[in-house]
Design a protein around this motif. Sequence first.
Motif, PDB file in Angstrom:
ATOM      1  N   LYS A  72      56.227   5.264  -3.566  1.00  0.00           N
ATOM      2  CA  LYS A  72      55.816   5.301  -2.149  1.00  0.00           C
ATOM      3  C   LYS A  72      54.382   4.785  -2.002  1.00  0.00           C
ATOM      4  O   LYS A  72      53.916   4.530  -0.901  1.00  0.00           O
ATOM      5  CB  LYS A  72      55.925   6.730  -1.622  1.00  0.00           C
ATOM      6  CG  LYS A  72      57.370   7.177  -1.405  1.00  0.00           C
ATOM      7  CD  LYS A  72      57.452   8.464  -0.623  1.00  0.00           C
ATOM      8  CE  LYS A  72      57.544   9.729  -1.433  1.00  0.00           C
ATOM      9  NZ  LYS A  72      58.479   9.852  -2.505  1.00  0.00           N
ATOM     10  N   GLU A  73      53.676   4.665  -3.122  1.00  0.00           N
ATOM     11  CA  GLU A  73      52.298   4.165  -3.079  1.00  0.00           C
ATOM     12  C   GLU A  73      52.237   2.666  -3.382  1.00  0.00           C
ATOM     13  O   GLU A  73      51.160   2.134  -3.672  1.00  0.00           O
ATOM     14  CB  GLU A  73      51.425   4.960  -4.058  1.00  0.00           C
ATOM     15  CG  GLU A  73      51.317   6.431  -3.640  1.00  0.00           C
ATOM     16  CD  GLU A  73      50.393   7.251  -4.523  1.00  0.00           C
ATOM     17  OE1 GLU A  73      50.629   7.288  -5.749  1.00  0.00           O
ATOM     18  OE2 GLU A  73      49.446   7.839  -3.991  1.00  0.00           O
ATOM     19  N   SER A  74      53.381   1.977  -3.272  1.00  0.00           N
ATOM     20  CA  SER A  74      53.398   0.532  -3.572  1.00  0.00           C
ATOM     21  C   SER A  74      52.427  -0.227  -2.652  1.00  0.00           C
ATOM     22  O   SER A  74      51.837  -1.225  -3.064  1.00  0.00           O
ATOM     23  CB  SER A  74      54.811  -0.044  -3.446  1.00  0.00           C
ATOM     24  OG  SER A  74      55.272   0.080  -2.127  1.00  0.00           O
ATOM     25  N   VAL A  91      46.942   0.299 -12.394  1.00  0.00           N
ATOM     26  CA  VAL A  91      47.293   1.668 -12.766  1.00  0.00           C
ATOM     27  C   VAL A  91      46.675   2.590 -11.721  1.00  0.00           C
ATOM     28  O   VAL A  91      45.496   2.451 -11.386  1.00  0.00           O
ATOM     29  CB  VAL A  91      46.742   2.025 -14.174  1.00  0.00           C
ATOM     30  CG1 VAL A  91      46.986   3.493 -14.495  1.00  0.00           C
ATOM     31  CG2 VAL A  91      47.380   1.133 -15.236  1.00  0.00           C
ATOM     32  N   HIS A  92      47.476   3.505 -11.206  1.00  0.00           N
ATOM     33  CA  HIS A  92      46.964   4.523 -10.267  1.00  0.00           C
ATOM     34  C   HIS A  92      47.398   5.889 -10.785  1.00  0.00           C
ATOM     35  O   HIS A  92      48.584   6.117 -11.026  1.00  0.00           O
ATOM     36  CB  HIS A  92      47.533   4.286  -8.861  1.00  0.00           C
ATOM     37  CG  HIS A  92      47.361   5.466  -7.950  1.00  0.00           C
ATOM     38  ND1 HIS A  92      46.127   6.040  -7.707  1.00  0.00           N
ATOM     39  CD2 HIS A  92      48.266   6.208  -7.253  1.00  0.00           C
ATOM     40  CE1 HIS A  92      46.282   7.066  -6.881  1.00  0.00           C
ATOM     41  NE2 HIS A  92      47.570   7.192  -6.601  1.00  0.00           N
ATOM     42  N   LEU A  93      46.417   6.770 -11.010  1.00  0.00           N
ATOM     43  CA  LEU A  93      46.720   8.107 -11.530  1.00  0.00           C
ATOM     44  C   LEU A  93      46.103   9.185 -10.644  1.00  0.00           C
ATOM     45  O   LEU A  93      45.199   8.892  -9.850  1.00  0.00           O
ATOM     46  CB  LEU A  93      46.146   8.273 -12.945  1.00  0.00           C
ATOM     47  CG  LEU A  93      46.632   7.321 -14.032  1.00  0.00           C
ATOM     48  CD1 LEU A  93      45.940   7.642 -15.353  1.00  0.00           C
ATOM     49  CD2 LEU A  93      48.145   7.367 -14.188  1.00  0.00           C
ATOM     50  N   HIS A  94      46.596  10.416 -10.817  1.00  0.00           N
ATOM     51  CA  HIS A  94      45.963  11.591 -10.219  1.00  0.00           C
ATOM     52  C   HIS A  94      45.295  12.369 -11.365  1.00  0.00           C
ATOM     53  O   HIS A  94      45.475  13.580 -11.492  1.00  0.00           O
ATOM     54  CB  HIS A  94      46.991  12.458  -9.493  1.00  0.00           C
ATOM     55  CG  HIS A  94      47.730  11.750  -8.402  1.00  0.00           C
ATOM     56  ND1 HIS A  94      48.845  12.270  -7.780  1.00  0.00           N
ATOM     57  CD2 HIS A  94      47.510  10.547  -7.811  1.00  0.00           C
ATOM     58  CE1 HIS A  94      49.277  11.415  -6.854  1.00  0.00           C
ATOM     59  NE2 HIS A  94      48.482  10.360  -6.863  1.00  0.00           N
ATOM     60  N   SER A  95      44.605  11.662 -12.236  1.00  0.00           N
ATOM     61  CA  SER A  95      44.032  12.242 -13.462  1.00  0.00           C
ATOM     62  C   SER A  95      42.927  13.239 -13.117  1.00  0.00           C
ATOM     63  O   SER A  95      42.061  12.984 -12.270  1.00  0.00           O
ATOM     64  CB  SER A  95      43.511  11.131 -14.363  1.00  0.00           C
ATOM     65  OG  SER A  95      42.782  10.185 -13.616  1.00  0.00           O
ATOM     66  N   ASN A 158      39.726  12.903  -2.959  1.00  0.00           N
ATOM     67  CA  ASN A 158      40.673  14.019  -3.108  1.00  0.00           C
ATOM     68  C   ASN A 158      42.063  13.525  -3.509  1.00  0.00           C
ATOM     69  O   ASN A 158      43.085  14.081  -3.074  1.00  0.00           O
ATOM     70  CB  ASN A 158      40.757  14.837  -1.811  1.00  0.00           C
ATOM     71  CG  ASN A 158      39.397  15.335  -1.368  1.00  0.00           C
ATOM     72  OD1 ASN A 158      38.545  14.561  -0.927  1.00  0.00           O
ATOM     73  ND2 ASN A 158      39.167  16.616  -1.510  1.00  0.00           N
ATOM     74  N   HIS A 159      42.101  12.460  -4.335  1.00  0.00           N
ATOM     75  CA  HIS A 159      43.396  11.854  -4.667  1.00  0.00           C
ATOM     76  C   HIS A 159      43.384  11.252  -6.080  1.00  0.00           C
ATOM     77  O   HIS A 159      44.058  11.778  -6.965  1.00  0.00           O
ATOM     78  CB  HIS A 159      43.704  10.801  -3.594  1.00  0.00           C
ATOM     79  CG  HIS A 159      45.032  10.149  -3.723  1.00  0.00           C
ATOM     80  ND1 HIS A 159      45.620   9.449  -2.701  1.00  0.00           N
ATOM     81  CD2 HIS A 159      45.880  10.036  -4.762  1.00  0.00           C
ATOM     82  CE1 HIS A 159      46.778   8.973  -3.091  1.00  0.00           C
ATOM     83  NE2 HIS A 159      46.968   9.305  -4.343  1.00  0.00           N
ATOM     84  N   GLY A 160      42.597  10.188  -6.341  1.00  0.00           N
ATOM     85  CA  GLY A 160      42.571   9.632  -7.692  1.00  0.00           C
ATOM     86  C   GLY A 160      42.186   8.162  -7.731  1.00  0.00           C
ATOM     87  O   GLY A 160      41.999   7.531  -6.690  1.00  0.00           O
TER      88      GLY A 160
HETATM   89 ZN   LIG Z   1      48.446   8.760  -5.599  1.00  0.00          ZN
END
Ligand SMILES: [Zn+2]
Length: 211
Positions: A72-74, A91-95, A158-160
């Motif tokens: 959904k984050e495309s 690369v997208h993370l919630h690290s 507040n996301h990543g």
């Molecule tokens: Zn995200």
Amino acid sequence: MSDASLREEIVLFGKSLFDRGLTMGSSGNISVRTDEGWLMTPTNACLGRLDPARISRLDQDGRHLDGDKPTKESFLHMAVYAERPKDQAIVHLHSTHSVAVSCLPDIDPCNCIPPLTAYYVMRVGRLPLVPYHVPGDMALGDAVRGLAGKHSAVLLANHGPVVAAKSLEAAVYATEELEETAKLYLLLHGKNPRCLSEEQIEVLNARFPKG
Ligand SMILES: [Zn+2]
């Protein structure tokens, strides 16, 4: 690199990130540019257990061709690719540590993490903060697009982090560098650490240009 090799690479790096706790549950997503469009991790997929055959394939216009439905984050990925035509992977993370930094009230929104180490400067550089948006809000794509031309990495409040690079390997390494430097920053927070000077950063940028 062939479509099959890129799929294998996404699966390998996804598992590597998951196994080390850099992503958890079904959060985080990866994409790579191909000759025909993009390969992207599917919605609600766990990066630790990706099936190469089910990875989403998108055409040049971002339309879903086959495989499972894309993350959904495309739109975040597409916003960055639109501004960074030479980059091949995101690369997208919630690290955890990067997200922790993104929640601090006193960070500089133009550069969330100070230049603590040479490798951070070389792999990430300046990291702007993108204001908080509700997940899925298309205005987040516009906000990211406004910064991505000048920055290969941005931090969503507040996301990543969202990190782009010339290859998936380079995007993963930069994301890891960002996460580890976020951890260092939290360890040093309030301790007035000695950062690299402008002169030291100039030397690094001249000797190791990010391209
Ligand atoms: Zn995200």
